[in-house]
Design a protein around this motif. Structure first.
Motif, PDB file in Angstrom:
ATOM      1  N   PRO A 210       0.830  -1.219   0.000  1.00 53.90           N
ATOM      2  CA  PRO A 210       0.000   0.000   0.000  1.00 53.90           C
ATOM      3  C   PRO A 210       0.861   1.264   0.000  1.00 53.90           C
ATOM      4  O   PRO A 210       0.393   2.333  -0.406  1.00 53.90           O
ATOM      5  N   GLY A 211       2.111   1.130   0.437  1.00 55.98           N
ATOM      6  CA  GLY A 211       3.002   2.288   0.467  1.00 55.98           C
ATOM      7  C   GLY A 211       3.251   2.882  -0.907  1.00 55.98           C
ATOM      8  O   GLY A 211       3.589   4.058  -1.037  1.00 55.98           O
ATOM      9  N   ILE A 212       3.098   2.074  -1.956  1.00 51.92           N
ATOM     10  CA  ILE A 212       3.356   2.572  -3.311  1.00 51.92           C
ATOM     11  C   ILE A 212       2.417   3.712  -3.633  1.00 51.92           C
ATOM     12  O   ILE A 212       2.840   4.791  -4.076  1.00 51.92           O
ATOM     13  N   MET A 213       1.134   3.477  -3.391  1.00 46.82           N
ATOM     14  CA  MET A 213       0.132   4.484  -3.734  1.00 46.82           C
ATOM     15  C   MET A 213       0.332   5.745  -2.892  1.00 46.82           C
ATOM     16  O   MET A 213       0.148   6.857  -3.368  1.00 46.82           O
ATOM     17  N   ALA A 214       0.711   5.535  -1.637  1.00 49.57           N
ATOM     18  CA  ALA A 214       0.930   6.673  -0.741  1.00 49.57           C
ATOM     19  C   ALA A 214       2.198   7.433  -1.108  1.00 49.57           C
ATOM     20  O   ALA A 214       2.416   8.553  -0.654  1.00 49.57           O
ATOM     21  N   GLY A 215       3.041   6.830  -1.902  1.00 52.92           N
ATOM     22  CA  GLY A 215       4.267   7.505  -2.321  1.00 52.92           C
ATOM     23  C   GLY A 215       5.425   7.263  -1.368  1.00 52.92           C
ATOM     24  O   GLY A 215       6.495   7.840  -1.519  1.00 52.92           O
ATOM     25  N   THR A 216       5.230   6.379  -0.355  1.00 54.20           N
ATOM     26  CA  THR A 216       6.298   6.134   0.617  1.00 54.20           C
ATOM     27  C   THR A 216       7.169   4.940   0.219  1.00 54.20           C
ATOM     28  O   THR A 216       8.216   4.710   0.798  1.00 54.20           O
ATOM     29  N   GLU A 217       6.692   4.185  -0.752  1.00 48.42           N
ATOM     30  CA  GLU A 217       7.427   2.983  -1.144  1.00 48.42           C
ATOM     31  C   GLU A 217       7.614   3.011  -2.655  1.00 48.42           C
ATOM     32  O   GLU A 217       6.719   3.455  -3.389  1.00 48.42           O
TER      33      GLU A 217
END
Lengths: 723, 723
Positions: free
Chosen positions: A574-581
């Motif tokens: 889920p971090g991908i969408m949040a921009g953290t991953e």
């Protein structure tokens, strides 16, 4: 030992000059800065992805090529003796060996041109993105030079390859036989081209569709957004599809058509013992390369000018110089021919001029059908107001309509150049006239190819700037260049298609000449009123559709694989969408590469196997059938059907693309005068049209050009088995 | 006076029996109840709209036909004398006059069949809707009998027309000349058919698209909702497009192919003086009509059975009886031929059997590609999950793929029947074998045509019940019948297409025979290796696309007119949407009719004028060109290109349609097993595909069948001017 005309020096001179020019371009590009570390990182990822795919792709192709070369060598080597070759001291074993070698050399040359061209194009992307931060002119220069490396290297290799193998296979002593021994070169080139174009075309459009559908449509994030795991695969795709694919396509065009034209020159050589008739096509190409080089060097983009205008200026200079080069070649090679020389040879110049002018006409026609300034694209944009269905229907109608222009341009050019040929009074010069026209059209090939590769470079530069978060000023520059690149890409497809159409007649005539040569006697009738010939023609038209069906399906399947993988990444991280991953770009690149390679095989086998199976079937089905005529009809009607279908798919796809761009540029208004821009329902409808057009114009359409020529080269190489 | 074989009585007997059968059907249908007053009112509106359009359409066509008949009469009449005709005592003035009369009679017969067939079909709609309130069996009976009126009347008129005009133009005294004098009959029929199919096709799909886009998409009301002002036009469209159009198409098929087959029989007649060789095709048709009649009479729908199964049962009975009829004809007409009789004529029976069996194979192939039970339609439904773009791309891929089956079926049937023909030992019997196969395939034409018209009748019955607010039980019956109707419509298109492909070779050979007849000597080579012939072939392929482009555009334009008009009604009369005010159905019917008539003209002129212009151009452009060969290539390659494009558009359209229906039937599930039914995103995507497919499968595709045959008949009629 034959007497080589002095002007033939233009060929090695132009060849070496072009190679030196390409080397200079490479050095000058590699010296340019690569921008911020982030840009460099993105650039490196694209490079790695593209290079990894190319390595795998060419490993697969290499295996196929070796197998095919050996099979063809054995088949040809085991055939009953060809009388004329035997008289000249060639055993069939030698002929088989020579053919196999020619196939391999053609394949290797094609592979080298594709690899180097793409290597430089990929290296140019990030440098073009960096240059855009300085000025438009700087960016244009980098993109155009990067494209020119492909353009010039590919045509130089094709010219040098054909020349070297011609002389290596006895061109200086038995020039009437040598062209028959080197037909394998053209086949090797088209064989690689088909795989390159299909594999690359499937890769690029699957990645594009996959990225768009999972990103823009499902997740609602913008194009080229770094959170989309498929975005690098998409950027890689532009390189492996547009650069490597089209490069291989035009490499084989120039090679196969050169060899075909040389075969057609044999008749006049036999009548005059003047080898100039056979070497003529090579010299024309030499002058064309120099004309293209000069045209390219004068291109300078002015800051406030549409980059397309400066590209056009350079193109017109190349055209004018090509006309002069054609005149010089005709004068120094043919005017003093003891038998057919004198003022009538100027008719052959006229035939060449027809070809050169055709390439200009094609540019205008393609622009008319694919630019938003003209009615067809506006009609499609207008139809988008009532939804995706009307957008698609109108796009299909426009695409169908383009066949009118394509057929008329090819038809008129063929009739005129054939007529001019016959007026020259040279034996068999009607067909030779169409060959001269084809060579004329291909003179500016290096220039056109440079413009073409300009497209994916600017496209990638734009993508890199987007991913690296460049400012709106810089993005505006690369956006503008990207739009120009879309136009040049469409133009090249028109050019490649019409030249394939023009070449069809020449290649077909060389097939007939070759059958006559093998049978002894003449062979000049392909009677479509015979039942088996008619059925062969019907099957040929079908093959074109079947091939396109498989190519399009392959894109769909591969896109499906990509979508599932990206979805999984979004879900698992889920971090991908949040921009953290950071998403795993490499995984998608890998999946696309694997699927692209897997999916390219089935469609590629159709045009390779179909002529062989159909030819042999009709040969053994009934003694009353004439398999040589069936194969000839397969070739001719397959070509006609392929040109028409490719015209529909290339131009329809281009028109859909630009209809969408037109809406994005706020050029569509509703009845009350309100702008229907990005995000409007009309825009959504136009996006559907664009997505449909993608596999048409970048996978199936361009692959059909190669298919058309592969049908020619495979029948040329294997014609001994049908006779 | 020639000796007519006794079995020839089958022709008048079958003709009169069929007319009586049709009359009985008409009476039995008209006696059926018309349901509630509301249903009657809707039925009357449909009737008025359809009839008004037909009247206007045929008035326009009548003017064109008279002009064309006069022009052709004058052109042919002014030509230099045809030697053979002159010897037989015909002046060119007489020939011109006869040809003009034949054109007019063909046109009139076609007009009559179209009108009566549609008249009854429209009258059957409301009666079928009413019958559905009683039972499924009742509804099937009405729909099938209504369809059968068209099917039998049309084929009877074509058989009687050809027979009468054959004998009127000297068939009993100079049967070797008469077929040449009546070629105009076929042309007149195809001329009317082209306009009927185009005008009707544009009408029906424009109304369909317009009604859907403005109703379902914009206003969000269901299909066939009475608030939609375009809904009556939509229902009218089914009648004028599907009934009148396809009827005219198959009328001209049977007529033109009959005449072509008779021309091919002349060679054997001249060798034997046995007129059976010329009359053979007529007798085969006679038996076919009786076979179809018996097949139809045994159809009985069982309450719990899929109506398609009972239709299939009847079809197989017709097929079996056709085989017997073919055997009887061969035995009684050819077995006792003094010169070529004996057991070898059974090879001609084998050729006929090939044709009969081909029609069964076509049914299976079409079902495979257009029914939701099989993979192609399922693939399209699956692709709808990722949106309209992937739905369209997959549909195109499936449509392209169908050309494989179409080409193989036609190719194998041609090769086999030609081969069987040659085995019979009759002179020129290879081509005659393909003619016998074509006649064999057309034997079941009345039955197939009955099934076809079954489609629009049930479609309309369903619409009437929807508009009249019938209960869900009744709607379920007509819904089921509607789905069966969709299948039968798709089957007929496959049948019409393959029979056109099979006929192409026969018509083409009769063109060659006719050129030979006019020139004296033989004419059996169409050399596509000649430059002008190749260019002619290229232009032919283009014509097919250009024509389709115009046809599709016409639908779009007309739909646009409808949408604007309905929008205006909604805006000006808010009561319509609220259900308090009735929309003005008549206005939309009127607009559609006007636009349909206006838009049909441009595309219709292409196939009429193109062969004439191209033929004359090449005749006068250079004395080295052979215009007769150019026209022949135009005909053959145009046919090939047309069959392929029509196969794509017909089957692609059918597959899109049924993919949508499959989703509506809740047969599509997502990964988690959730049903994606009506209203889901996948369904919306599938609706886009269906809408795109509509003008493909109901306007452009079927019009291409007629175009293919019009190319044949116009070149047959005008071949004197190209020679």
């Amino acid at each position: 030992m034959v007497q080589i005309p002095p002007i033939f020096w233009i060929v090695p001179v132009a060849g070496i000059l072009t190679l030196a020019f390409a080397a200079w371009l490479i050095v000058s590009i590699m010296r340019k800065p690569t921008g911020t570390p982030q840009m460099k990182e993105i650039g490196d990822m694209i490079f790695e992805g593209a290079w990894a795919f190319l390595k795998r792709q060419y490993s697969t192709i290499a295996i196929f090529s070796v197998v095919v070369a050996i099979v063809i060598g054995i088949v040809v080597g085991l055939l009953p003796a060809e009388e004329m070759l035997q008289k000249a001291g060639y055993s069939m074993f030698t002929v088989g060996l020579y053919t196999a070698i020619a196939v391999l050399v053609g394949a290797i040359c094609s592979g080298i041109s594709g690899s180097i061209g793409m290597y430089i194009a990929v290296k140019s992307n990030v440098r073009c993105a960096a240059a855009a931060q300085k000025s438009l002119n700087e960016a244009v220069t980098v993109a155009l030079r990067g494209g020119a490396v492909s353009g010039f290297l590919i045509t130089a290799l094709s010219l040098i390859g054909v020349t070297v193998i011609f002389f290596a296979f006895g061109g200086a002593t038995t020039p009437q036989l040598s062209p028959h021994l080197i037909v394998g070169f053209g086949f090797g080139a088209s064989f690689v081209a088909l795989f390159a174009q299909l594999g690359g075309g499937i890769y690029t459009k699957a990645a594009d569709m996959g990225a768009d559908l999972v990103g823009k449509v499902e997740a609602g994030i913008p194009e080229d957004d770094p959170r989309n795991a498929a975005v690098i695969a998409d950027l890689v795709g532009d390189n492996v599809g547009d650069c490597a694919g089209r490069g291989a396509d035009l490499f084989e065009s120039t090679a196969a058509e050169n060899i075909g034209a040389m075969i057609l020159g044999i008749v006049a050589y036999l009548a005059t013992q003047n080898v100039a008739w056979i070497l003529f096509p090579l010299c024309v190409r030499g002058f064309g390369m120099i004309a293209s080089m000069i045209g390219l060097l004068i291109v300078k983009a002015k800051e406030n000018e549409n980059a397309m205008n400066s590209l056009n200026r350079g193109y017109f200079v190349s055209i004018a110089l090509s006309l002069i080069g054609m005149a010089i070649t005709v004068y120094f090679m043919l005017f003093n021919d003891p038998k057919f020389g004198g003022p009538t040879v100027w008719w052959l110049f006229a035939a060449g001029a027809v070809g050169i002018i055709t390439s200009v006409v094609v540019i205008f026609v393609t622009q008319y059908y694919t630019e938003s300034r003209y009615k067809p694209v506006q009609d499609i944009a207008e139809a988008s107001k009532t939804g995706p269905a009307t957008n698609i229907v109108m796009g299909v109608a426009v695409g169908y309509e383009t066949t009118l222009a394509t057929a008329l341009v090819i038809g008129v050019a063929l009739l005129l150049s054939y007529w001019f040929g016959t007026l020259s009074g040279v034996p068999g010069a009607g067909a030779f006239g169409t060959a001269v026209a084809t060579m004329g059209m291909l003179m500016t090939c290096p220039y056109v190819l440079s413009m073409d590769t300009f497209g994916p470079i600017t496209d990638n530069a734009n993508g890199i700037n987007e991913m690296a978060g460049a400012g709106p000023e810089i993005r505006k520059i690369t956006d503008r260049l990207d739009a120009v690149g879309n136009t040049t890409k469409a133009l090249t497809k028109g050019y490649a298609l019409v030249s394939a159409g023009l070449a069809a007649f020449l290649l077909f005539q060389s097939y007939l000449d070759r059958v006559a040569f093998l049978r002894g006697g003449t062979f000049d009738s392909v009677n479509i009123a015979r039942i088996e010939v008619f059925v062969g023609a019907l099957l040929a038209a079908m093959i074109v559709y079947w091939f396109s069906s498989l190519a399009i399906r392959s894109v769909g399947k591969t896109a499906g694989d990509i979508i599932s993988a990206v979805r999984k990444q979004f879900k698992d991280h889920p971090g991908i969408m949040a921009g953290t991953e950071k998403p795993n770009y490499g995984e998608i690149v890998d999946i696309t590469a694997k699927a692209g390679l897997r999916e390219m095989i089935a469609p590629a086998l159709i045009p390779v196997l179909a002529p062989v199976i159909i030819g042999l079937l009709f040969k053994y089905l009934s003694p009353s059938y004439d398999a040589a005529q069936v194969v000839a009809a397969l070739l001719m009607v397959g070509t006609i059907a392929g040109i028409m279908l490719a015209s529909f798919m290339n131009n329809g796809g281009g028109a859909w693309d630009n209809a969408k761009k037109m809406i994005e540029d706020d050029q569509l208004k509703d009845a009350s005068g309100k702008v229907l821009g990005k995000g409007s329902d009309a825009h959504k409808a136009a996006v559907v049209g664009d997505t449909v057009g993608d596999p048409f114009k970048d996978t199936a359409g361009p692959s059909l050009h190669v298919l058309i020529k592969l049908l020619s080269t495979i029948t040329l190489v294997l014609c001994p088995i049908f006779v």
